[in-house]
Design an enzyme around this catalytic site. Structure first.
Site, PDB file in Angstrom:
ATOM      1  N   SER A  67       0.725  -1.465   0.160  1.00 51.21           N
ATOM      2  CA  SER A  67      -0.313  -0.218   0.092  1.00 51.21           C
ATOM      3  C   SER A  67       0.640   1.170  -0.336  1.00 51.21           C
ATOM      4  O   SER A  67       2.185   1.066   0.885  1.00 51.21           O
ATOM      5  CB  SER A  67      -1.309   0.148   1.354  1.00 51.21           C
ATOM      6  OG  SER A  67      -1.145   0.643   1.400  1.00 51.21           O
ATOM      7  N   TYR A  88      -2.497  -0.723   9.934  1.00 53.98           N
ATOM      8  CA  TYR A  88      -2.643  -0.912   8.696  1.00 53.98           C
ATOM      9  C   TYR A  88      -1.068  -0.733   7.767  1.00 53.98           C
ATOM     10  O   TYR A  88      -0.864  -1.378   7.425  1.00 53.98           O
ATOM     11  CB  TYR A  88      -4.073  -0.483   8.254  1.00 53.98           C
ATOM     12  CG  TYR A  88      -3.739  -0.743   6.370  1.00 53.98           C
ATOM     13  CD1 TYR A  88      -4.789  -1.633   6.066  1.00 53.98           C
ATOM     14  CD2 TYR A  88      -3.460   0.843   5.683  1.00 53.98           C
ATOM     15  CE1 TYR A  88      -4.865  -2.383   4.994  1.00 53.98           C
ATOM     16  CE2 TYR A  88      -3.543   0.328   4.592  1.00 53.98           C
ATOM     17  CZ  TYR A  88      -4.004  -0.847   3.896  1.00 53.98           C
ATOM     18  OH  TYR A  88      -3.812  -1.183   2.456  1.00 53.98           O
TER      19      TYR A  88
END
Length: 250
Positions: A141, A155
């Protein structure tokens, strides 16, 4: 660059996984699709077979069941007669600010994205070593470039670790016929980003995002920001931002 005929995608029943599956099927690839939600997965597999006349096999898989990851990948390899590319895409973001009583949600986020990601990478590279070739794709990401506060803390940490894992596997396999690509997508419209307060000007439409992801995968670059504009240059900005400005990007 070799043509990767048989492609396995985890987390394929929705979001980015579903989008990539549609693009690869349209290009004539044979697919092995895995996800927890069997109804959606089966419906997608049936649709792709009918629409594109390609071979699609589907298998229910919870990537947190590490032993079943190995069994599942082996079964799908046998069903397709080999796997040329495996996309480690399954992931979640249930995160909360650390220390606010939500350890379980943060633990699930890290275990699904990192530990289960490691299990998938292990199973994939084991298959590729036996075959003598393959392409491992890890879905990291943009958040991997820097720690973020609040709901993105766990995350981003998990995705940064996954990026590092990809680098290590790539270095270990340097000079071999096994390639490793780490994707760092920015905000692409998907279920993962629902409820995270993302301003619309920063979000890439789902179809365009899937096309950009597939292009990056097929380039087999070591690392790719997706789409590169604006997220390649934006990654440099994010690294330089003072902590107080990070909330504006959440």
């Amino acid at each position: 660059m070799p043509y990767r005929t048989n492609i396995l995608i985890t987390g394929a029943s929705s979001g980015l996984g579903e989008g990539m599956a549609r693009r690869f099927a349209a290009a004539g690839h044979s697919l092995a699709l895995c996800a927890r939600r069997t109804e959606r997965l089966t419906a997608l597999a049936d649709e792709l077979r009918t629409t594109y006349s390609v071979k699609v096999v589907a298998r229910q898989l919870d990537v947190r069941d590490h032993a079943d990851v190995f069994s599942c990948f082996a079964e799908l390899r046998d069903a397709l007669g080999g796997l040329d590319r495996i996309v480690v895409n399954a992931g979640i973001n249930k995160g909360f600010s650390v220390g606010t009583g939500h350890f379980e949600a943060n633990r699930q986020t890290v275990e699904t994205n990192l530990i289960a990601g490691l299990a998938q990478a292990e199973a994939a590279v084991e298959i590729f070593r036996a075959q003598g070739q393959g392409h491992l794709v890890l879905m990291s990401s943009l958040g991997a470039v820097r720690g973020f506060p609040g709901k993105l803390t766990a995350y981003n940490a998990s995705k940064a670790a996954l990026r590092s894992l990809g680098d290590g596997i790539r270095y270990d396999l340097h000079g071999s016929p096994i390639k490793v690509t780490t994707l760092l997508p920015g905000y692409i419209d998907s279920e993962l980003n629902e409820g995270h307060g993302i301003d619309r000007p920063y979000v890439t439409e789902a179809g365009a995002g899937a096309r950009a992801l597939v292009r990056a995968i097929e380039s087999e670059r070591a690392r790719a920001y997706v789409p590169f504009l604006p997220w390649g240059p934006m990654s440099l900005v994010i690294r330089a931002l003072p902590p107080g400005r990070l909330h504006k990007l959440m």
